[in-house]
Motif scaffolding. Structure first.
Motif, PDB file in Angstrom:
ATOM      1  N   GLY A  38       0.808  -1.209   0.000  1.00 38.51           N
ATOM      2  CA  GLY A  38       0.000   0.000   0.000  1.00 38.51           C
ATOM      3  C   GLY A  38       0.839   1.256   0.000  1.00 38.51           C
ATOM      4  O   GLY A  38       2.058   1.228   0.192  1.00 38.51           O
ATOM      5  N   ALA A  39       0.165   2.377  -0.229  1.00 39.45           N
ATOM      6  CA  ALA A  39       0.810   3.689  -0.236  1.00 39.45           C
ATOM      7  C   ALA A  39       1.057   4.158   1.193  1.00 39.45           C
ATOM      8  O   ALA A  39       0.308   3.823   2.113  1.00 39.45           O
ATOM      9  N   LEU A  40       2.110   4.967   1.361  1.00 37.99           N
ATOM     10  CA  LEU A  40       2.481   5.443   2.687  1.00 37.99           C
ATOM     11  C   LEU A  40       2.336   6.962   2.828  1.00 37.99           C
ATOM     12  O   LEU A  40       1.473   7.448   3.531  1.00 37.99           O
ATOM     13  N   TYR A  41       3.185   7.722   2.149  1.00 41.08           N
ATOM     14  CA  TYR A  41       3.220   9.170   2.348  1.00 41.08           C
ATOM     15  C   TYR A  41       3.854   9.835   1.124  1.00 41.08           C
ATOM     16  O   TYR A  41       4.490   9.168   0.308  1.00 41.08           O
ATOM     17  N   PRO A  42       3.712  11.161   0.983  1.00 37.78           N
ATOM     18  CA  PRO A  42       4.374  11.836  -0.133  1.00 37.78           C
ATOM     19  C   PRO A  42       5.883  11.921   0.101  1.00 37.78           C
ATOM     20  O   PRO A  42       6.328  12.169   1.219  1.00 37.78           O
ATOM     21  N   GLU A  43       6.649  11.702  -0.967  1.00 40.10           N
ATOM     22  CA  GLU A  43       8.103  11.869  -0.912  1.00 40.10           C
ATOM     23  C   GLU A  43       8.442  13.149  -1.677  1.00 40.10           C
ATOM     24  O   GLU A  43       8.239  13.229  -2.888  1.00 40.10           O
ATOM     25  N   THR A  44       8.951  14.114  -0.968  1.00 34.06           N
ATOM     26  CA  THR A  44       9.207  15.424  -1.544  1.00 34.06           C
ATOM     27  C   THR A  44      10.530  15.445  -2.290  1.00 34.06           C
ATOM     28  O   THR A  44      11.557  15.011  -1.768  1.00 34.06           O
ATOM     29  N   VAL A  45      10.495  15.961  -3.516  1.00 34.28           N
ATOM     30  CA  VAL A  45      11.720  16.133  -4.285  1.00 34.28           C
ATOM     31  C   VAL A  45      12.330  17.474  -3.879  1.00 34.28           C
ATOM     32  O   VAL A  45      11.769  18.530  -4.162  1.00 34.28           O
ATOM     33  N   GLN A  46      13.459  17.412  -3.193  1.00 40.42           N
ATOM     34  CA  GLN A  46      14.097  18.606  -2.647  1.00 40.42           C
ATOM     35  C   GLN A  46      15.427  18.866  -3.358  1.00 40.42           C
ATOM     36  O   GLN A  46      16.298  18.002  -3.366  1.00 40.42           O
ATOM     37  N   LEU A  47      15.549  20.052  -3.948  1.00 41.63           N
ATOM     38  CA  LEU A  47      16.845  20.475  -4.488  1.00 41.63           C
ATOM     39  C   LEU A  47      17.482  21.350  -3.413  1.00 41.63           C
ATOM     40  O   LEU A  47      17.106  22.492  -3.206  1.00 41.63           O
ATOM     41  N   VAL A  48      18.437  20.754  -2.714  1.00 43.54           N
ATOM     42  CA  VAL A  48      19.001  21.355  -1.505  1.00 43.54           C
ATOM     43  C   VAL A  48      20.336  22.039  -1.812  1.00 43.54           C
ATOM     44  O   VAL A  48      21.197  21.470  -2.487  1.00 43.54           O
ATOM     45  N   THR A  49      20.487  23.237  -1.298  1.00 36.24           N
ATOM     46  CA  THR A  49      21.761  23.935  -1.368  1.00 36.24           C
ATOM     47  C   THR A  49      21.896  24.761  -0.091  1.00 36.24           C
ATOM     48  O   THR A  49      21.112  24.605   0.840  1.00 36.24           O
ATOM     49  N   GLY A  76       5.088   9.341  -4.580  1.00 35.71           N
ATOM     50  CA  GLY A  76       4.601   8.622  -3.406  1.00 35.71           C
ATOM     51  C   GLY A  76       5.591   7.586  -2.920  1.00 35.71           C
ATOM     52  O   GLY A  76       6.362   7.022  -3.702  1.00 35.71           O
ATOM     53  N   ALA A  77       5.568   7.337  -1.613  1.00 32.79           N
ATOM     54  CA  ALA A  77       6.311   6.208  -1.041  1.00 32.79           C
ATOM     55  C   ALA A  77       5.314   5.076  -0.820  1.00 32.79           C
ATOM     56  O   ALA A  77       4.184   5.313  -0.398  1.00 32.79           O
ATOM     57  N   MET A  78       5.738   3.872  -1.117  1.00 28.16           N
ATOM     58  CA  MET A  78       4.863   2.717  -0.936  1.00 28.16           C
ATOM     59  C   MET A  78       5.662   1.532  -0.419  1.00 28.16           C
ATOM     60  O   MET A  78       6.897   1.561  -0.417  1.00 28.16           O
ATOM     61  N   ILE A 118       0.321  -2.718   9.858  1.00 29.47           N
ATOM     62  CA  ILE A 118       0.825  -1.387   9.505  1.00 29.47           C
ATOM     63  C   ILE A 118      -0.264  -0.328   9.594  1.00 29.47           C
ATOM     64  O   ILE A 118      -0.119   0.692  10.280  1.00 29.47           O
ATOM     65  N   TYR A 119      -1.388  -0.568   8.907  1.00 29.65           N
ATOM     66  CA  TYR A 119      -2.401   0.480   8.788  1.00 29.65           C
ATOM     67  C   TYR A 119      -3.263   0.628  10.046  1.00 29.65           C
ATOM     68  O   TYR A 119      -3.779   1.717  10.303  1.00 29.65           O
ATOM     69  N   ASP A 120      -3.394  -0.431  10.829  1.00 25.45           N
ATOM     70  CA  ASP A 120      -4.150  -0.312  12.083  1.00 25.45           C
ATOM     71  C   ASP A 120      -3.344   0.368  13.181  1.00 25.45           C
ATOM     72  O   ASP A 120      -3.919   0.863  14.156  1.00 25.45           O
ATOM     73  N   ASN A 121      -2.018   0.385  13.035  1.00 25.18           N
ATOM     74  CA  ASN A 121      -1.166   0.901  14.110  1.00 25.18           C
ATOM     75  C   ASN A 121      -0.334   2.123  13.733  1.00 25.18           C
ATOM     76  O   ASN A 121       0.423   2.637  14.555  1.00 25.18           O
ATOM     77  N   ALA A 122      -0.490   2.606  12.512  1.00 25.18           N
ATOM     78  CA  ALA A 122       0.331   3.729  12.044  1.00 25.18           C
ATOM     79  C   ALA A 122       0.130   4.975  12.897  1.00 25.18           C
ATOM     80  O   ALA A 122       1.065   5.759  13.097  1.00 25.18           O
ATOM     81  N   THR A 146       5.659   7.381  16.346  1.00 24.46           N
ATOM     82  CA  THR A 146       6.188   8.692  16.738  1.00 24.46           C
ATOM     83  C   THR A 146       6.829   9.400  15.547  1.00 24.46           C
ATOM     84  O   THR A 146       7.013  10.606  15.581  1.00 24.46           O
ATOM     85  N   HIS A 147       7.149   8.642  14.487  1.00 24.33           N
ATOM     86  CA  HIS A 147       7.721   9.267  13.295  1.00 24.33           C
ATOM     87  C   HIS A 147       6.675  10.171  12.644  1.00 24.33           C
ATOM     88  O   HIS A 147       5.499   9.782  12.521  1.00 24.33           O
ATOM     89  N   PRO A 148       7.061  11.379  12.207  1.00 26.13           N
ATOM     90  CA  PRO A 148       6.094  12.328  11.618  1.00 26.13           C
ATOM     91  C   PRO A 148       5.299  11.764  10.445  1.00 26.13           C
ATOM     92  O   PRO A 148       4.149  12.152  10.227  1.00 26.13           O
ATOM     93  N   LYS A 149       5.884  10.849   9.683  1.00 24.63           N
ATOM     94  CA  LYS A 149       5.193  10.316   8.512  1.00 24.63           C
ATOM     95  C   LYS A 149       4.095   9.321   8.880  1.00 24.63           C
ATOM     96  O   LYS A 149       3.289   8.942   8.026  1.00 24.63           O
ATOM     97  N   GLY A 150       4.045   8.910  10.134  1.00 28.27           N
ATOM     98  CA  GLY A 150       2.983   8.005  10.566  1.00 28.27           C
ATOM     99  C   GLY A 150       1.604   8.602  10.357  1.00 28.27           C
ATOM    100  O   GLY A 150       0.631   7.880  10.088  1.00 28.27           O
ATOM    101  N   ALA A 151       1.499   9.926  10.453  1.00 26.21           N
ATOM    102  CA  ALA A 151       0.205  10.606  10.304  1.00 26.21           C
ATOM    103  C   ALA A 151      -0.355  10.468   8.889  1.00 26.21           C
ATOM    104  O   ALA A 151      -1.563  10.630   8.681  1.00 26.21           O
ATOM    105  N   PHE A 152       0.501  10.169   7.905  1.00 26.24           N
ATOM    106  CA  PHE A 152       0.049  10.058   6.517  1.00 26.24           C
ATOM    107  C   PHE A 152      -0.398   8.643   6.159  1.00 26.24           C
ATOM    108  O   PHE A 152      -1.044   8.443   5.127  1.00 26.24           O
ATOM    109  N   ILE A 153      -0.051   7.667   6.986  1.00 26.90           N
ATOM    110  CA  ILE A 153      -0.301   6.266   6.646  1.00 26.90           C
ATOM    111  C   ILE A 153      -1.699   5.887   7.122  1.00 26.90           C
ATOM    112  O   ILE A 153      -1.934   5.609   8.299  1.00 26.90           O
TER     113      ILE A 153
END
Length: 326
Positions: free
Chosen positions: A126-137, A265-267, A286-290, A294-301
């Motif tokens: 299943g799908a998890l959360y958005p993966e942001t494409v970051q151009l970092v400098t 997306g991350a899956m 996974i989906y019943d306990n996401a 404590t990880h911030p991305k848990g809120a997206f799952i």
């Protein structure tokens, strides 16, 4: 019949029986492989990414949940991320893996880095959360746009990674190619260290935000994320439909304003031959306990978005779980 002939015939018969036994054993083994049950698994491996990325941190937490809920010891393993994870599951090196939705699609049709090699023995959990494409400098670099990358040393991700594909496509939309920059094949941790040491000028990092490597970099020097304009995002999405618009909120990495960019997306994927009942238990775990993560991305799952953006077949065990949520 003399004794010598009798011994020869007996020896031939023994060889024939051994060959027949070996053939039957092989057929039996194939039958066992195709009819695995949960009891056949003593442990499970979850392939993630580099230690500085979101996959690894979140993967460890999900592995703990799977262990607790299924009773099967599950561990998160460091890897070269998406493309390498697809190949590893194809080869049977692990059972579960993180992957970008775009990379899973490429593998399913044999395009891009897979170049005619279709991977069809894995399916989606299943799908998890958005993966942001970051151009970092860094602020002090003076790089404020994609055009400013010309001639610069830019990390484009580990070879064969999803980040590399994202970098290539974003450069393309901005009228650039790999030949316009000095590409460096670095993972997230290496990108952070090289930016900090002044060895490179910018780095593409595709991961959930906030990303550990970028946070570590910002602890030593002010980070700047190069924005992707709405017009360029629309152009990208019209050509590569697995992208979506994304905003990095003000305050992330100490940045004062919202920064527009794009995401994929991350899956989670799983080997097809994992039994349906075990795949169901893993998905449910996974989906019943996401929400407890404590990880911030848990809120997206969430179960309600678990099939969003999935471009490959879903494992029957996972599908059973999502069907129950309707």
């Amino acid at each position: 019949m003399n004794k010598r002939k009798f011994r020869i015939l007996a020896f031939i018969s023994m060889i024939a029986l051994l060959v027949l036994s070996a053939c039957n054993s092989g057929n039996s083994s194939k039958g066992d492989d195709s009819e695995k049950t949960k009891e056949d698994y003593d442990f499970l491996s979850v392939l993630t990414g580099g230690t500085q990325g979101t996959y690894y941190a979140l993967g460890g937490a999900l592995a703990d949940i799977i262990t607790q809920e299924t009773g099967i010891k599950t561990t998160a393993e460091v890897s070269q991320a998406s493309a390498a994870n697809m190949t590893a599951l194809k080869d049977g090196s692990a059972e579960i893996a993180f992957v970008q939705t775009d990379i899973a699609y490429y593998a399913s049709v044999g395009e891009m880095m897979f170049n005619g090699e279709v991977i069809d023995n894995v399916s989606a959990i299943g799908a998890l959360y958005p993966e942001t494409v970051q151009l970092v400098t860094l602020e002090k670099s003076g790089i404020k746009s994609f055009e400013d990358l010309k001639g610069k040393k830019v990390s484009v991700g580990a070879p064969g990674s999803g980040t590399y594909a994202n970098a290539e496509q974003l450069l393309e939309i901005h009228g650039l190619s790999m030949s316009d920059i000095q590409p460096q094949d670095l993972d997230f941790g290496e990108s952070q260290e090289s930016l900090q040491a002044g060895q490179i000028d910018a780095a593409f990092i595709t991961a959930g935000t906030p990303t550990g490597a970028v946070e570590a970099l910002n602890a030593n020097a002010q980070v700047y994320i190069v924005p992707v304009s709405d017009a360029k995002a629309d152009e990208l999405i019209s050509k590569y439909q697995y992208y979506a618009k994304e905003v990095i909120p003000a305050g992330t990495y100490g940045i004062a304003t919202d920064t527009p960019t794009v995401s994929v997306g991350a899956m989670l994927i799983i080997q097809n031959d994992v039994p349906e009942d075990l795949a169901y238990e893993i998905t449910k775990a996974i989906y019943d306990n996401a929400s407890k993560l404590t990880h911030p991305k848990g809120a997206f799952i969430k179960a309600e978005t678990g099939l969003d953006g999935i471009g490959i077949p879903v494992h029957p065990g996972a599908q059973k779980y999502f069907d129950e949520q309707k």
